[in-house]
Design a protein around this motif. Structure first.
Motif, PDB file in Angstrom:
ATOM      1  N   LYS A  98      40.249  34.693  41.115  1.00 23.45           N
ATOM      2  CA  LYS A  98      38.870  34.879  41.579  1.00 23.45           C
ATOM      3  C   LYS A  98      38.591  33.773  42.593  1.00 23.45           C
ATOM      4  O   LYS A  98      38.381  32.622  42.236  1.00 23.45           O
ATOM      5  CB  LYS A  98      37.892  34.816  40.410  1.00 23.45           C
ATOM      6  CG  LYS A  98      36.456  35.102  40.810  1.00 23.45           C
ATOM      7  CD  LYS A  98      35.550  35.334  39.613  1.00 23.45           C
ATOM      8  CE  LYS A  98      35.331  34.084  38.802  1.00 23.45           C
ATOM      9  NZ  LYS A  98      34.280  34.284  37.755  1.00 23.45           N
TER      10      LYS A  98
ATOM     11  N   ASP B 155      31.791  35.296  41.363  1.00 28.71           N
ATOM     12  CA  ASP B 155      31.488  36.687  41.038  1.00 28.71           C
ATOM     13  C   ASP B 155      31.326  36.796  39.527  1.00 28.71           C
ATOM     14  O   ASP B 155      32.313  36.763  38.785  1.00 28.71           O
ATOM     15  CB  ASP B 155      32.602  37.612  41.516  1.00 28.71           C
ATOM     16  CG  ASP B 155      32.236  39.082  41.402  1.00 28.71           C
ATOM     17  OD1 ASP B 155      31.321  39.405  40.626  1.00 28.71           O
ATOM     18  OD2 ASP B 155      32.848  39.908  42.100  1.00 28.71           O
TER      19      ASP B 155
ATOM     20  N   ASN C 275      30.798  39.207  37.695  1.00 29.18           N
ATOM     21  CA  ASN C 275      31.294  40.455  37.119  1.00 29.18           C
ATOM     22  C   ASN C 275      32.808  40.507  36.987  1.00 29.18           C
ATOM     23  O   ASN C 275      33.347  41.498  36.495  1.00 29.18           O
ATOM     24  CB  ASN C 275      30.820  41.634  37.968  1.00 29.18           C
ATOM     25  CG  ASN C 275      29.316  41.749  38.019  1.00 29.18           C
ATOM     26  OD1 ASN C 275      28.648  41.613  36.995  1.00 29.18           O
ATOM     27  ND2 ASN C 275      28.769  41.969  39.208  1.00 29.18           N
ATOM     28  N   LYS C 276      33.497  39.467  37.418  1.00 29.66           N
ATOM     29  CA  LYS C 276      34.954  39.498  37.404  1.00 29.66           C
ATOM     30  C   LYS C 276      35.522  38.222  36.792  1.00 29.66           C
ATOM     31  O   LYS C 276      34.934  37.143  36.894  1.00 29.66           O
ATOM     32  CB  LYS C 276      35.507  39.683  38.822  1.00 29.66           C
ATOM     33  CG  LYS C 276      35.112  41.007  39.462  1.00 29.66           C
ATOM     34  CD  LYS C 276      35.709  41.152  40.843  1.00 29.66           C
ATOM     35  CE  LYS C 276      35.358  42.505  41.450  1.00 29.66           C
ATOM     36  NZ  LYS C 276      33.912  42.645  41.702  1.00 29.66           N
TER      37      LYS C 276
ATOM     38  N   PRO D 118      34.245  40.431  46.032  1.00 31.20           N
ATOM     39  CA  PRO D 118      32.892  40.699  45.530  1.00 31.20           C
ATOM     40  C   PRO D 118      32.133  41.635  46.461  1.00 31.20           C
ATOM     41  O   PRO D 118      32.429  41.733  47.655  1.00 31.20           O
ATOM     42  CB  PRO D 118      32.240  39.311  45.506  1.00 31.20           C
ATOM     43  CG  PRO D 118      33.358  38.334  45.594  1.00 31.20           C
ATOM     44  CD  PRO D 118      34.454  39.013  46.347  1.00 31.20           C
ATOM     45  N   GLN D 119      31.162  42.310  45.928  1.00 32.01           N
ATOM     46  CA  GLN D 119      30.309  43.152  46.753  1.00 32.01           C
ATOM     47  C   GLN D 119      29.495  42.291  47.709  1.00 32.01           C
ATOM     48  O   GLN D 119      29.182  41.138  47.418  1.00 32.01           O
ATOM     49  CB  GLN D 119      29.381  43.987  45.875  1.00 32.01           C
ATOM     50  CG  GLN D 119      30.091  45.022  45.030  1.00 32.01           C
ATOM     51  CD  GLN D 119      29.128  45.882  44.246  1.00 32.01           C
ATOM     52  OE1 GLN D 119      27.921  45.640  44.218  1.00 32.01           O
ATOM     53  NE2 GLN D 119      29.653  46.918  43.601  1.00 32.01           N
TER      54      GLN D 119
END
Length: 218
Positions: A118, A122, A124-125, A156-157
């Motif tokens: 990573k 983020d 979410n991850k 990431p978004q």
């Protein structure tokens, strides 16, 4: 009459350099969709839901397919995943690495694994930062039964195309530093940036199969 997936598969293959292989992410799609793409010569398929994958594997056991686990791996499902998949793309922590290594040894298996990194914040991850991975690397490569093939990352978004390209480039450079040959980078929305940065595995679902069909109740 062939589905649109056949046309998409040919189109994607025509655009990919030789070093970049297509992992067909078939989660949420029926076994018949896998059969259609497999008939073209596609052998690598990615799944993230264990029970769904097991049903498809049973239905398609007459085909010589290579199954990749791409979802977040829960510790209580490690044994079943090690039995069902030859490749795991989501090894994201030391405790999970130890567990996979122990269970793979007990099962007399030697899965290929990708270490998840990573490289941007983020929530979410999961995954190691570059510094964390470099610190734990000497212990990771001594674990039995694991064939560490490369790194995996997800953007990431909200990043721009250029920011994604830079991110993937950092992942590729880290893989080079660790002398790992494989980079699992790029999904349906950012695979072009990943290819430009040197991805060797592209995890493509909607770009190949189209939108996943709605889940039926019951």
């Amino acid at each position: 009459m062939p589905s649109h997936s056949v046309d998409r598969w040919h189109d994607l293959r025509a655009q990919l350099p030789e070093r970049s292989r297509l992992l067909a992410v078939s989660k949420g799609h029926p076994a018949t969709a896998i059969q259609e793409i497999a008939a073209l010569g596609q052998t690598a398929f990615g799944e993230s839901r264990l029970q769904e994958a097991q049903r498809k594997q049973a239905e398609l056991d007459d085909l010589a397919l290579n199954w990749h686990f791409i979802g977040r791996l829960q510790s209580n499902k490690v044994r079943a995943v090690v039995r069902a998949f030859g490749v795991i793309h989501s090894l994201e922590s030391w405790s999970l690495a130890e567990r996979i290594a122990r269970i793979a040894s007990e099962e007399n298996r030697s899965p290929e694994v990708f270490l998840q990194v990573k490289l941007r914040p983020d929530p979410n991850k999961g995954g190691w930062s570059a510094a964390e991975l470099l610190d734990v690397w000497p212990r990771l490569r001594e674990l039995p039964a694991l064939r560490i093939r490369g790194l995996m990352t997800m953007a990431p978004q909200g990043l721009t195309s250029q920011e994604r390209h830079v991110l993937f480039g950092e992942c590729a450079a880290l893989a080079d530093r660790l002398a790992l040959p494989e980079r699992s980078m790029g999904m349906s929305g950012d695979w072009r940036e990943a290819v430009a940065a040197g991805s060797t595995w592209l995890r493509l679902g909607s770009a190949l199969f189209g939108p996943r069909p709605p889940v039926k109740d019951g």
